[in-house]
Design a protein around this motif. Sequence first.
Motif, PDB file in Angstrom:
ATOM      1  N   ASP A  42       0.819  -1.509   0.080  1.00  0.00           N
ATOM      2  CA  ASP A  42       0.206  -0.001  -0.093  1.00  0.00           C
ATOM      3  C   ASP A  42       1.087   1.372   0.142  1.00  0.00           C
ATOM      4  O   ASP A  42       0.425   2.411   0.241  1.00  0.00           O
ATOM      5  CB  ASP A  42      -0.976  -0.159   1.371  1.00  0.00           C
ATOM      6  CG  ASP A  42      -0.277   0.064   2.429  1.00  0.00           C
ATOM      7  OD1 ASP A  42       0.905  -0.239   2.407  1.00  0.00           O
ATOM      8  OD2 ASP A  42      -0.740  -0.206   3.577  1.00  0.00           O
ATOM      9  N   GLY A  43       2.123   1.169  -0.341  1.00  0.00           N
ATOM     10  CA  GLY A  43       3.076   2.115  -0.238  1.00  0.00           C
ATOM     11  C   GLY A  43       3.517   2.911   1.165  1.00  0.00           C
ATOM     12  O   GLY A  43       4.336   3.717   1.152  1.00  0.00           O
ATOM     13  N   THR A  44       3.314   1.911   2.096  1.00  0.00           N
ATOM     14  CA  THR A  44       3.437   2.625   3.559  1.00  0.00           C
ATOM     15  C   THR A  44       4.646   1.790   3.871  1.00  0.00           C
ATOM     16  O   THR A  44       5.191   0.697   3.096  1.00  0.00           O
ATOM     17  CB  THR A  44       2.406   2.299   4.514  1.00  0.00           C
ATOM     18  OG1 THR A  44       2.140   0.789   4.672  1.00  0.00           O
ATOM     19  CG2 THR A  44       1.014   3.057   4.027  1.00  0.00           C
ATOM     20  N   MET A  45       5.570   2.083   5.120  1.00  0.00           N
ATOM     21  CA  MET A  45       6.652   1.417   5.434  1.00  0.00           C
ATOM     22  C   MET A  45       6.567   1.578   6.928  1.00  0.00           C
ATOM     23  O   MET A  45       6.242   2.459   7.703  1.00  0.00           O
ATOM     24  CB  MET A  45       7.960   2.283   5.031  1.00  0.00           C
ATOM     25  CG  MET A  45       9.211   1.741   5.517  1.00  0.00           C
ATOM     26  SD  MET A  45      10.640   2.831   5.219  1.00  0.00           S
ATOM     27  CE  MET A  45      10.678   2.314   3.094  1.00  0.00           C
ATOM     28  N   MET A  46       6.961   0.313   7.594  1.00  0.00           N
ATOM     29  CA  MET A  46       7.002   0.150   8.859  1.00  0.00           C
ATOM     30  C   MET A  46       8.513   0.427   9.450  1.00  0.00           C
ATOM     31  O   MET A  46       9.490  -0.299   8.866  1.00  0.00           O
ATOM     32  CB  MET A  46       6.620  -1.089   9.408  1.00  0.00           C
ATOM     33  CG  MET A  46       6.809  -1.451  11.070  1.00  0.00           C
ATOM     34  SD  MET A  46       6.000  -2.875  11.402  1.00  0.00           S
ATOM     35  CE  MET A  46       4.590  -2.782  11.219  1.00  0.00           C
ATOM     36  N   VAL A  47       8.910   1.244  10.372  1.00  0.00           N
ATOM     37  CA  VAL A  47      10.406   1.348  10.825  1.00  0.00           C
ATOM     38  C   VAL A  47      10.413   1.341  12.222  1.00  0.00           C
ATOM     39  O   VAL A  47       9.582   1.350  13.138  1.00  0.00           O
ATOM     40  CB  VAL A  47      10.726   2.925  10.609  1.00  0.00           C
ATOM     41  CG1 VAL A  47      10.801   3.229   8.701  1.00  0.00           C
ATOM     42  CG2 VAL A  47       9.659   4.011  11.182  1.00  0.00           C
ATOM     43  N   LYS A  48      11.467   0.988  12.864  1.00  0.00           N
ATOM     44  CA  LYS A  48      11.957   0.992  14.393  1.00  0.00           C
ATOM     45  C   LYS A  48      12.456   2.237  14.574  1.00  0.00           C
ATOM     46  O   LYS A  48      13.340   2.508  14.094  1.00  0.00           O
ATOM     47  CB  LYS A  48      12.850  -0.195  14.494  1.00  0.00           C
ATOM     48  CG  LYS A  48      13.180  -0.471  15.982  1.00  0.00           C
ATOM     49  CD  LYS A  48      14.099  -1.817  16.055  1.00  0.00           C
ATOM     50  CE  LYS A  48      14.491  -1.842  17.671  1.00  0.00           C
ATOM     51  NZ  LYS A  48      15.478  -2.844  17.546  1.00  0.00           N
ATOM     52  N   LEU A  49      11.854   2.596  15.712  1.00  0.00           N
ATOM     53  CA  LEU A  49      12.469   3.904  16.427  1.00  0.00           C
ATOM     54  C   LEU A  49      13.530   3.861  17.200  1.00  0.00           C
ATOM     55  O   LEU A  49      13.585   2.840  18.100  1.00  0.00           O
ATOM     56  CB  LEU A  49      11.324   4.526  16.933  1.00  0.00           C
ATOM     57  CG  LEU A  49      10.058   5.000  16.502  1.00  0.00           C
ATOM     58  CD1 LEU A  49       9.105   5.826  17.060  1.00  0.00           C
ATOM     59  CD2 LEU A  49      10.427   6.003  15.001  1.00  0.00           C
ATOM     60  N   ASP A  50      14.663   4.416  17.154  1.00  0.00           N
ATOM     61  CA  ASP A  50      16.059   4.441  18.004  1.00  0.00           C
ATOM     62  C   ASP A  50      15.774   5.243  19.017  1.00  0.00           C
ATOM     63  O   ASP A  50      16.428   4.936  20.229  1.00  0.00           O
ATOM     64  CB  ASP A  50      17.229   4.954  17.076  1.00  0.00           C
ATOM     65  CG  ASP A  50      17.488   3.855  16.094  1.00  0.00           C
ATOM     66  OD1 ASP A  50      17.286   2.696  16.342  1.00  0.00           O
ATOM     67  OD2 ASP A  50      17.932   4.325  15.154  1.00  0.00           O
ATOM     68  N   LYS A  51      14.888   6.216  18.925  1.00  0.00           N
ATOM     69  CA  LYS A  51      14.943   7.164  20.355  1.00  0.00           C
ATOM     70  C   LYS A  51      13.503   8.003  20.192  1.00  0.00           C
ATOM     71  O   LYS A  51      12.735   7.853  19.205  1.00  0.00           O
ATOM     72  CB  LYS A  51      16.173   8.357  20.243  1.00  0.00           C
ATOM     73  CG  LYS A  51      16.324   9.107  19.054  1.00  0.00           C
ATOM     74  CD  LYS A  51      17.328   9.893  19.109  1.00  0.00           C
ATOM     75  CE  LYS A  51      17.916  10.652  17.934  1.00  0.00           C
ATOM     76  NZ  LYS A  51      19.223  11.757  17.968  1.00  0.00           N
ATOM     77  N   GLY A  52      13.283   8.911  21.113  1.00  0.00           N
ATOM     78  CA  GLY A  52      11.983   9.757  21.078  1.00  0.00           C
ATOM     79  C   GLY A  52      11.782  10.734  20.005  1.00  0.00           C
ATOM     80  O   GLY A  52      12.720  11.236  19.519  1.00  0.00           O
ATOM     81  N   ILE A  53      10.581  10.760  19.485  1.00  0.00           N
ATOM     82  CA  ILE A  53      10.161  11.894  18.541  1.00  0.00           C
ATOM     83  C   ILE A  53       8.897  12.647  19.068  1.00  0.00           C
ATOM     84  O   ILE A  53       8.180  12.065  19.882  1.00  0.00           O
ATOM     85  CB  ILE A  53      10.025  11.391  17.179  1.00  0.00           C
ATOM     86  CG1 ILE A  53       8.621  10.262  17.258  1.00  0.00           C
ATOM     87  CG2 ILE A  53      11.207  10.571  16.422  1.00  0.00           C
ATOM     88  CD1 ILE A  53       8.528   9.666  15.857  1.00  0.00           C
TER      89      ILE A  53
END
Length: 455
Positions: free
Chosen positions: A85-96
Amino acid sequence: NGKLEWMSEYDYTNSPTIFTNTFMTGLAVANSRGYKIASADIDAAYLQSIGLDKELYMILNKEITEQLLSNPGVDPEWKNFVRKDGTMMVKLDKGIYGLKESARLWNHTLTGVFKDLGFNTCEADECLLSKGDLTGVIHVYIHVDDILFTYSSDALYKSTIASLEVKFGKLKIQEGNTIKYLGLEINKCDNGDLTVNMNKFINKLLTEYDISSGENIPANNNIYESNGNSINTTKYKSLVAKLMYLATKLRYDILFSISFLATKSAEPSESDWNSLIKVLRYIYDTKDKPLIFKSDENINNINVYVDAAHANHADSMGHSGYIIYLGDRKAGIYARAIKQRINADASYDAELIALNEAVKTTEHIALVLKHLDSRLKSSITIHEDNLPAITTILDKKACTTRSKAVNNRVQCCKARMKSYNMQIKHCPTEDMIADALTKVLPEKSFIRYRNLMLN
């Protein structure tokens, strides 16, 4: 989007911020000691926080995924992770920004840096940290990414700023005789006095509600009644919140009016709204009145004025009010007005409830003063106009009021007063400044007490 996170996955997400009474105590001490004042703002603070303490994943929508992959610095192999669907899952390294735990992570990061620099944390408020050496002292007051500095040592201040900029990049710094911090404008006068105002906030508020005429006092007896049609609760709560912010930060003279009207937020009426507008008109007429800390203030003395109104709410609850001074009534460092949480059988009980609330806050300020200067030996006097309440506090025997809840509060109050060697003194009713925090007063009395609260 933090709104999509499950709160059940977190034990604790809150981040502390500096207490108003800590901050105002610090200003009074700084002015009395002739300290310099500065402030700093850290850019993109949350993005500079420590790593997450758990694995956390985030889905980037199609548009953001396309923007990310179009960046020339991104590894071309990342395109293999784009979903159908054009999306991407990412793993966060720190707070945003947007994560529920980001504020907590940032606070741990910032306070950790100060501790590494040799700063000590205040027992009563973890957002007050201090450091001293042979050249002098420096105190920092933290509210998320906004920091206020009060200091006697230029060397300590400069080295602290340099260390922070190494860690977080260039800071937005304010120095000189005028500092803006958390909506407050702090001005150092030529005579050594320190004035605090919120003119920008006040003018914006008056413009928003189209206020162009004034009132001599913020409330009359109409405040006790609720008449007329219902008012939109969102509209009502919005104005209450704005005025409460002004009252708790600076304008103690409207605290009773706003704290009383706030109790009607569930079902506000036309008359309640008109009472709020009356407060705004009073602010219009007094918008140029700052809080003034005198340079010759004797900060060794803490004076607390406490009062209560018995059963002045529709549900027969009372109202507590107190104001705390460093010195001899030249400018209050903190004031509070609040509806009591339990019914009092008599005015005597209501006064005891208020005393317990005031003594708890006084304990906090005593600890802050001890942190700011361990050499200070502050004398603390609680001023109360109800003689039976004073007798109960001074009596070494158990309290014998008819309410168990009041008894418990009295015992806690006695213990704190003994621990900090607080003295209680009778104050004639005509000199009870806290009267203005618990009830509607005649204009002459109100103006007299207002001038004593704001100096």
